[in-house]
Design a protein around this motif. Structure first.
Motif, short mmCIF file in Angstrom:
data_model
loop_
_atom_site.label_atom_id
_atom_site.label_comp_id
_atom_site.label_asym_id
_atom_site.label_seq_id
_atom_site.Cartn_x
_atom_site.Cartn_y
_atom_site.Cartn_z
N PRO A 276 0.79 -1.23 0.00
CA PRO A 276 0.00 0.00 0.00
C PRO A 276 0.82 1.28 0.00
CG PRO A 276 0.28 -0.73 2.25
CD PRO A 276 1.07 -1.69 1.38
N ILE A 277 2.17 1.18 0.02
CA ILE A 277 3.00 2.38 0.19
C ILE A 277 2.97 3.23 -1.07
CG2 ILE A 277 5.37 3.18 0.52
CD1 ILE A 277 5.84 0.72 2.27
N THR A 278 2.81 4.55 -0.87
CA THR A 278 2.94 5.50 -1.98
C THR A 278 4.22 6.30 -1.77
OG1 THR A 278 1.43 6.97 -0.77
CG2 THR A 278 0.49 5.61 -2.51
N TRP A 279 4.12 7.41 -1.04
CA TRP A 279 5.31 8.23 -0.80
C TRP A 279 5.98 7.92 0.53
CZ3 TRP A 279 6.75 10.83 -4.94
CH2 TRP A 279 5.76 11.20 -5.87
N GLN A 280 5.26 7.28 1.41
CA GLN A 280 5.77 7.06 2.76
C GLN A 280 5.15 5.79 3.32
OE1 GLN A 280 4.31 10.72 4.32
NE2 GLN A 280 2.25 9.94 4.69
N GLY A 281 5.76 5.26 4.38
CA GLY A 281 5.20 4.07 4.99
C GLY A 281 6.23 3.29 5.78
N THR A 282 5.79 2.17 6.35
CA THR A 282 6.64 1.35 7.21
C THR A 282 6.42 -0.12 6.88
OG1 THR A 282 6.61 2.98 9.00
CG2 THR A 282 7.16 0.72 9.61
N VAL A 283 7.51 -0.89 6.91
CA VAL A 283 7.45 -2.34 6.73
C VAL A 283 8.06 -3.01 7.95
CG1 VAL A 283 8.13 -4.31 5.30
CG2 VAL A 283 7.68 -2.09 4.22
N ILE A 284 7.31 -3.90 8.56
CA ILE A 284 7.84 -4.73 9.66
C ILE A 284 7.94 -6.15 9.16
CG2 ILE A 284 7.42 -5.57 12.02
CD1 ILE A 284 5.74 -3.05 12.48
N ARG A 285 9.11 -6.73 9.31
CA ARG A 285 9.35 -8.08 8.78
C ARG A 285 9.76 -9.01 9.91
NH1 ARG A 285 13.75 -9.93 4.08
NH2 ARG A 285 14.10 -12.01 4.94
N TRP A 286 9.06 -10.14 10.00
CA TRP A 286 9.43 -11.20 10.95
C TRP A 286 10.12 -12.32 10.18
CZ3 TRP A 286 4.47 -12.39 14.34
CH2 TRP A 286 4.21 -11.28 15.16
N ASP A 287 11.26 -12.77 10.71
CA ASP A 287 11.94 -13.95 10.18
C ASP A 287 12.12 -14.97 11.31
OD1 ASP A 287 12.57 -13.23 7.37
OD2 ASP A 287 13.66 -11.58 8.34
N GLY A 288 12.21 -16.22 10.93
CA GLY A 288 12.31 -17.27 11.94
C GLY A 288 11.08 -17.33 12.81
N VAL A 289 9.91 -17.28 12.17
CA VAL A 289 8.65 -17.26 12.92
C VAL A 289 8.42 -18.62 13.57
CG1 VAL A 289 6.16 -16.86 12.80
CG2 VAL A 289 7.71 -15.53 11.35
N LYS A 290 8.28 -18.63 14.89
CA LYS A 290 8.20 -19.88 15.65
C LYS A 290 6.93 -20.66 15.32
CE LYS A 290 10.55 -17.37 19.34
NZ LYS A 290 10.41 -16.80 20.70
N ASP A 291 5.87 -19.97 14.95
CA ASP A 291 4.58 -20.61 14.74
C ASP A 291 4.48 -21.29 13.39
OD1 ASP A 291 2.05 -21.11 15.97
OD2 ASP A 291 1.13 -19.74 14.54
N PHE A 292 5.38 -20.98 12.45
CA PHE A 292 5.30 -21.56 11.12
C PHE A 292 5.61 -23.05 11.17
CE2 PHE A 292 6.38 -17.47 8.51
CZ PHE A 292 5.13 -16.96 8.85
N PRO A 293 4.94 -23.85 10.32
CA PRO A 293 5.25 -25.29 10.26
C PRO A 293 6.71 -25.50 9.85
CG PRO A 293 3.22 -24.80 9.06
CD PRO A 293 3.85 -23.48 9.38
N ARG A 294 7.37 -26.43 10.50
CA ARG A 294 8.77 -26.70 10.16
C ARG A 294 8.89 -27.43 8.84
NH1 ARG A 294 11.69 -28.48 15.89
NH2 ARG A 294 11.21 -26.54 17.02
N HIS A 295 7.90 -28.25 8.55
CA HIS A 295 7.89 -28.98 7.29
C HIS A 295 6.56 -28.70 6.60
CE1 HIS A 295 11.42 -31.08 8.77
NE2 HIS A 295 10.75 -31.39 9.86
N GLY A 296 6.63 -28.21 5.37
CA GLY A 296 5.40 -27.81 4.70
C GLY A 296 4.74 -28.88 3.88
N GLY A 297 5.38 -30.06 3.79
CA GLY A 297 4.83 -31.12 2.96
C GLY A 297 3.52 -31.66 3.48
N GLY A 298 2.83 -32.40 2.62
CA GLY A 298 1.58 -33.01 3.01
C GLY A 298 0.45 -32.02 3.25
N GLY A 299 0.61 -30.84 2.69
CA GLY A 299 -0.45 -29.85 2.83
C GLY A 299 -0.44 -29.12 4.15
N GLN A 300 0.62 -29.31 4.99
CA GLN A 300 0.66 -28.67 6.30
C GLN A 300 0.62 -27.15 6.19
OE1 GLN A 300 3.34 -30.02 9.41
NE2 GLN A 300 3.75 -31.89 8.27
N THR A 301 1.36 -26.60 5.23
CA THR A 301 1.40 -25.14 5.10
C THR A 301 0.03 -24.59 4.72
OG1 THR A 301 3.75 -25.07 4.53
CG2 THR A 301 2.39 -23.23 3.78
N ASN A 302 -0.64 -25.24 3.79
CA ASN A 302 -1.97 -24.77 3.39
C ASN A 302 -2.95 -24.82 4.55
OD1 ASN A 302 -1.21 -24.23 0.75
ND2 ASN A 302 -1.77 -26.26 0.04
#
Length: 510
Positions: free
Chosen positions: A162-188
């Motif tokens: 949504p940024i036009t002339w100004q704005g802020t982005v917050i980025r999380w990496d290593g998110v603990k809640d994300f599935p460790r393995h995405g296979g088998g439809g876990q990510t979906n």
């Protein structure tokens, strides 16, 4: 001896004692739920004057890699960003702002991610960025300075959305809640479940903002390799008071509360219509959870339900909801939790509720009695038209149990019907244990019926609800006649066939 004797301690000076760097670990252990943490970040966007906020899940095929919150607010200069990334950093909070303690961004983020990067740009300054890496933060409060070209590239990535002339982005990496393995439809499955909960949380706690024409929250999922967006939808307001017709003709009503420590304040008391199926009524936990006070601070919901020691919750008050806009000066009468998901009230407020009156002199406790009567009357009407049943018990989701009990009168004094999974012959879907008053479901079909998800005590609510509706009458009779036995065999055959189809779709051999 004076009234302040407890402070009459002789001292010989002061000593500066800065927090140990391990304080960052304590800061990240505040018990923030995932949805609550994201809501705290969106609060910052609202304070920055944002009109559009995007919550962006980034995935690499089956693996989730990052989560970002982007807004088109006024942005921050380098000096302002340093303050924002300082633990307890003090800035001039506007009386109408949603931020309070100077810890939300850091605490909410590091509760769920190994690293949080914040990049921001104002109309007149270049893009700047800072990053807290948890392992460096706990070793000495070392905050990384993000390279300028990367900061600008992240701003450019969201230019126009949504940024036009100004704005802020917050980025999380290593998110603990994300599935460790995405296979088998876990990510979906994770995304569908998480995005649904997140949409409900934001829709509820920020419903007054989302109801405005010039404020939007979007949740999107993108594949970083192809740029394909798998999901993109706007969060809808979930107003806990948006019933079409009041459950009582005299409500809602305004009650005035006089607390000596704060200016006179008002409460808006509502009674929902009985048996509502609207999301605004059903989405807030069980009937015990969603009754009571809904506290707002600067139009942001900070507590959804609860009686705050005024009385104990009970099922008969499931229709009672009271909107309370907190005054700007709360003194010590109201204390907001850091996570902004609860309010502690003093005995002064609880006592003042007893004397709260409306414009006609009717007292607040009378409103509670009216809400109770509306609920009881709806139950009486149901009991005259529907046959009493033995209710559901252990193994049924609490919300499901509550709905069944709302819709059907219960046989008094009877032990409820439980449901559990157990290994059975593959040729049967269920067994009935009359002595234990239990419906036993075949463990062989559990994984298929759950779509591969991990099971729990109250899992498979749809299947269990249907089985309960089919079988509850078996427990209400001393024995089954030939017709009932034939029906049981019919249901058994059809349910086994359906469960085997589910297994085949998962690629299993029966």
């Amino acid at each position: 001896m004076t009234d302040d004797w407890q402070f009459d301690v002789p001292t010989i000076g002061t000593k500066h004692l800065p927090p140990d760097s391990r304080y960052m670990e304590a800061l990240s252990s505040q018990g923030y739920g995932f949805e609550t943490a994201i809501a705290d970040l969106v609060d910052n966007s609202i304070d920055a004057g944002a009109r559009d906020v995007v919550i962006h899940f980034l995935r690499d095929e089956d693996r989730l890699v990052s989560l970002l919150v982007i807004d088109d607010g006024k942005g921050m200069t380098e000096e302002e960003l340093d303050v924002a990334m300082t633990v307890g950093g003090r800035r001039g909070y506007d009386p109408q702002s949603l931020g309070m303690f100077g810890t939300g961004l850091k605490s909410a983020s590091l509760s769920h991610a190994a690293a949080v990067t914040v990049v921001s740009k104002t109309r007149r300054t270049r893009a700047v960025g800072r990053r807290w890496l948890m392992e460096r933060a706990v070793s000495g409060y070392q905050c990384d300075i993000v390279a300028g070209d990367y900061a600008q590239s992240l701003i450019d990535r969201y230019s126009g959305r949504p940024i036009t002339w100004q704005g802020t982005v917050i980025r999380w990496d290593g998110v603990k809640d994300f599935p460790r393995h995405g296979g088998g439809g876990q990510t979906n499955r994770y995304l569908l479940r998480t995005i649904n909960r997140l949409g409900l949380q934001l829709g509820l706690y920020l419903h007054r903002f989302l109801a405005l024409d010039d404020f939007n929250i979007t949740i999107a999922v993108e594949d970083v390799n192809t740029g394909t967006e798998y999901m993109n939808f706007g969060v809808e307001p979930l107003d806990p008071f948006a019933y079409p017709v009041s459950g009582h003709p005299d409500h809602p009503r305004q009650f005035t509360v006089d607390c000596p420590s704060i200016p006179r304040m008002s409460l808006e008391a509502h009674i929902w219509p009985a048996k509502s199926t609207l999301d605004g009524f059903k989405a807030v936990g069980t009937g015990l959870d969603r009754q009571g006070f809904y506290f707002y601070r600067n139009n942001r919901l900070v507590q959804a339900g609860g009686w705050n020691n005024f009385r104990q919750p009970e099922q008969h008050l499931a229709l009672a909801r009271v909107a309370v806009d907190l005054p700007s000066d709360t003194a010590d009468v109201f204390r907001l939790t850091v996570k902004k998901e609860g309010v502690e009230v003093s005995p002064e407020f609880v006592s003042a509720l007893e004397g709260a009156v409306d414009s006609e002199g009717r007292r607040f406790p009378g409103y509670v009695a009216e809400a109770d009567a509306v609920y009881r009357d709806s139950r009486k009407r149901a009991s005259t038209t529907r046959r009493a049943v033995i209710g559901p018990g252990k193994g049924f989701d609490p919300t499901l149990r509550e709905t069944i009990e709302d819709e059907l009168p219960l046989v008094p004094g009877e032990e409820p019907i439980s449901v559990r999974w157990q290994k059975l012959d593959n040729g049967v879907f269920f067994e009935i244990d009359r002595e234990e008053r239990t419906i036993v479901l075949n463990q062989h079909y559990r994984t298929a019926l759950l779509g591969g998800r991990r099971g729990g005590l109250n899992d498979a609510p749809t299947v269990k609800a249907l089985v309960y509706l089919l079988l509850h009458q078996v427990f209400e009779k001393e024995y089954s006649g030939s017709r009932e036995k034939d029906n049981l065999q019919l249901w058994q055959s059809i349910l086994v066939a359906a469960a085997r189809v589910e297994l085949e779709r998962m690629g299993d051999d029966d």
